[in-house]
Enzyme design. Sequence first.
Site, PDB file in Angstrom:
ATOM      1  N   ARG A 117       4.352  -0.769  -3.579  1.00 35.51           N
ATOM      2  CA  ARG A 117       5.355  -0.502  -2.558  1.00 35.51           C
ATOM      3  C   ARG A 117       6.387  -1.625  -2.573  1.00 35.51           C
ATOM      4  NH1 ARG A 117       2.237  -2.026   3.160  1.00 35.51           N
ATOM      5  NH2 ARG A 117       1.842  -4.178   2.586  1.00 35.51           N
ATOM      6  N   ASN A 155      10.383  -2.419   6.599  1.00 33.90           N
ATOM      7  CA  ASN A 155       9.074  -2.909   7.037  1.00 33.90           C
ATOM      8  C   ASN A 155       8.800  -4.240   6.374  1.00 33.90           C
ATOM      9  OD1 ASN A 155       6.528  -2.264   8.521  1.00 33.90           O
ATOM     10  ND2 ASN A 155       5.661  -2.689   6.508  1.00 33.90           N
ATOM     11  N   GLU A 156       8.452  -5.216   7.170  1.00 36.37           N
ATOM     12  CA  GLU A 156       8.116  -6.539   6.639  1.00 36.37           C
ATOM     13  C   GLU A 156       9.042  -6.897   5.470  1.00 36.37           C
ATOM     14  OE1 GLU A 156       3.913  -6.826   5.803  1.00 36.37           O
ATOM     15  OE2 GLU A 156       3.481  -7.229   7.896  1.00 36.37           O
ATOM     16  N   GLU A 313       2.103  -5.461  14.477  1.00 36.34           N
ATOM     17  CA  GLU A 313       0.864  -5.170  13.745  1.00 36.34           C
ATOM     18  C   GLU A 313      -0.095  -6.334  13.879  1.00 36.34           C
ATOM     19  OE1 GLU A 313       1.270  -4.503   9.572  1.00 36.34           O
ATOM     20  OE2 GLU A 313       3.081  -3.322   9.813  1.00 36.34           O
ATOM     21  N   TRP A 321      -6.939  -7.176   2.065  1.00 32.30           N
ATOM     22  CA  TRP A 321      -6.163  -7.882   1.026  1.00 32.30           C
ATOM     23  C   TRP A 321      -6.540  -9.339   0.883  1.00 32.30           C
ATOM     24  CZ3 TRP A 321      -3.776 -11.408   4.077  1.00 32.30           C
ATOM     25  CH2 TRP A 321      -3.455 -11.033   5.383  1.00 32.30           C
ATOM     26  N   GLU A 361      -5.119   0.985   1.064  1.00 33.95           N
ATOM     27  CA  GLU A 361      -5.510   0.350   2.332  1.00 33.95           C
ATOM     28  C   GLU A 361      -6.656   1.081   3.013  1.00 33.95           C
ATOM     29  OE1 GLU A 361      -1.532  -0.117   4.115  1.00 33.95           O
ATOM     30  OE2 GLU A 361      -1.697  -2.226   3.542  1.00 33.95           O
ATOM     31  N   LYS A 362      -7.432   1.819   2.209  1.00 32.44           N
ATOM     32  CA  LYS A 362      -8.485   2.611   2.848  1.00 32.44           C
ATOM     33  C   LYS A 362      -9.610   1.750   3.414  1.00 32.44           C
ATOM     34  CE  LYS A 362     -10.529   3.939  -1.632  1.00 32.44           C
ATOM     35  NZ  LYS A 362      -9.442   3.347  -2.441  1.00 32.44           N
ATOM     36  N   HIS A 364      -8.950  -1.051   5.021  1.00 32.24           N
ATOM     37  CA  HIS A 364      -8.344  -1.837   6.102  1.00 32.24           C
ATOM     38  C   HIS A 364      -8.723  -1.177   7.425  1.00 32.24           C
ATOM     39  CE1 HIS A 364      -5.303  -3.765   8.599  1.00 32.24           C
ATOM     40  NE2 HIS A 364      -4.888  -4.482   7.584  1.00 32.24           N
TER      41      HIS A 364
HETATM   42  C1  GLA Z   1       1.403  -5.274   6.542  1.00 35.33           C
HETATM   43  C2  GLA Z   1       2.143  -3.972   6.398  1.00 35.33           C
HETATM   44  C3  GLA Z   1       1.290  -2.781   6.699  1.00 35.33           C
HETATM   45  C4  GLA Z   1      -0.086  -2.952   6.119  1.00 35.33           C
HETATM   46  C5  GLA Z   1      -0.696  -4.215   6.648  1.00 35.33           C
HETATM   47  C6  GLA Z   1      -2.104  -4.443   6.184  1.00 35.33           C
HETATM   48  O1  GLA Z   1       1.453  -5.788   7.799  1.00 35.33           O
HETATM   49  O2  GLA Z   1       3.299  -3.908   7.187  1.00 35.33           O
HETATM   50  O3  GLA Z   1       1.922  -1.646   6.137  1.00 35.33           O
HETATM   51  O4  GLA Z   1       0.014  -3.025   4.735  1.00 35.33           O
HETATM   52  O5  GLA Z   1       0.076  -5.289   6.189  1.00 35.33           O
HETATM   53  O6  GLA Z   1      -2.644  -5.631   6.675  1.00 35.33           O
END
Ligand code: GLA
Length: 658
Positions: A117, A155-156, A313, A321, A361-362, A364
């Site tokens: 991504r 996002n981030e 978040e 991760w 991320e399954k 997470h």
């Molecule tokens: C980041 C991303 C999320 C996800 C989380 C997992 O914060 O914004 O999409 O990947 O990490 O910890």
Amino acid sequence: MTTPRWLRRTGTPRLEFGADYNPEQWPRAVWDEDMKAMKAAGVTIVSLGIFSWARLETSDGEFDFGWLDDAMDLLHANGILVDLATATASPPPWLTAAYPSILPVSPDGRVVSPGGRQHWRPTSPIFRAHALRLVRAMATRYGSHPALAAWHVSNELGCHNVYDFSDDAAAAFRVWLRARYSTLDALNAAWGTSFWSQRYGAWDEILPPRLAATHPNPTQQLDFKRFSSDALLSYLRDERALLRELTPAVPVTTNFMVMGETKGMDYASWAADVDFVANDHYVTPGPQAHDELSFSANLTGNLAGGRPWFLMEHSTSAVNWQPINVAKKPGELARDSLTHVAHGADAVCFFQWRQSAAGAEKYHSAMVPHAGPDSAVFRDVASLGDRLRSLRSVAGLSRTPSPVAILFDWTSWWAAELDSHPSSRLRYRQEALDWYSAFLDLGVRADVVPVGADLTGYAVVVAPMLHVVPSSLAERLSAYVSGGGHLITTYFSGIVDENDHVWLGGYPGALRPLLGIRIEEFAPLLDDEQVALDNGTAGTLWTDRIDVVDASTEVLVSYKTGEMAGRAAVTRRSVGPGSASYVSTRLGPDGLVPVLDSLLSRAGVVSELPAEVRGRVELAVRGPVRFYINRTDRPVELAGIAGAPAVLGPREVAVVAA
Ligand code: GLA
């Protein structure tokens, strides 16, 4: 500068509660179950559409909003607000296939492939044009949807793509450099290009610091870090400008990553460009896990100017991760969330609502885990929802400033950890965190503030490893001390100016007159070395050969062993009613406590906590509301604190309103 705004919503103020919601990963029938469970948990808001570009724009210019219309309407029908992503975070396969030139390039020239991504160049005009077309389509379609509470840009930003070494980056870097320096002569002077035959005769000769035969030019590296942060900021501004134009009533934010070692984005320079600050935080396991969370929340609150901010978040339990992903212990989920609230968060959200069955991320954690709502995690989530409802009167309250501050400076972080230095072991954020832990151990509230913050009102200011000190900053710190403030700084501070040029005449350079000491040579320690100090503590990582050169400078602690034995380790110079102190070695939180304790008492700073609970309980204050956070895994008696329960259970948080 943006006038701060909060979510677009009606009704009485409350703490928002929710998660990233990714309904497109699930059959439609699951969405109805989601609504029931969200209501059971007390969810008030979700972030939607973050990674949905491929499902929203199915081919170049072809949009399919049907499923998102359905999700928006469903959420609205269930009284849930939407923080709607502009959906530009991750480009779809058709885009990278048609325009591979949007893919980032590593320092050694390798092109990043799609398949993960955020594989886009912040400076790619082609990416920007496509992303902005999507933003326009989103804003046009959903700008007046009643569920829409805020825009969530991308996002981030910079999580995986802050450093791109492509030709697009090179071109944009040159434009940025021309704006900074105007002339090549100025750039050559700033970069010290007389060294190693690096003099530039034309702007086009300049490149990002790509893979080089040996250490690339340090000022080029530092400027590339500044540029890379600014390039993402410019991207944020482009999305925001379009959103402002099309939907002026809807506030715009993006989720920062004030956490751990994430250091590419200078959020102090970003905060004015969002309507409200939002942050993502994930716990770094280890002995300072809670302290680091508190430090990050505190800094985020101060980036927001003390005003409420949005925790976009964090995790209900394990992430996926880290090398080993540990589940949260009982009580941690609530304590983590409430610590953010204690430092000013008015929204507590998670990644993500429902734990994915597929994808990277399954494993997470989420609010609804693989086990489903009949699970300890979901019960903890629902009870947190109840707790946040009971704390609704906290919403809108600003953080109450602390008596002391720790300065945080992205430029010093970047510069202190560059290569070709006296030690490659220096860790800027760790040093700052160690001071924060020492304050927590002493029960003294400290604000972690950007280096440019107004220092008026702080009795003590700690500037850990403040490596880059332009003359204007030296003057500010000097004025602070002359005005009666107490400054404490550490090893490797004051050494270089904004161009990473050493201040000559002896270290600590720009801070030498203020501190009344002079150091001719650094003396870093090897990994297995430590030196004893005469106050019973020990230093690692670094020592300095200090000469005291001012009659007002006293030696507080001396080295007892090692090459510096008998010489000053910690000094303090009195300046009228103020002072300037210097700590020349890494003491770690335990070793900092006695030094800090004595410096605080001389500055007249006392803990606001009863002596019996200091160190075990963290205090944070929002106006009339005081948060008592159990930092430990054992119960703590709170006797003597009016309005608080007699005992604070392990990892519990008591919230007491005056
Ligand atoms: C980041 C991303 C999320 C996800 C989380 C997992 O914060 O914004 O999409 O990947 O990490 O910890």
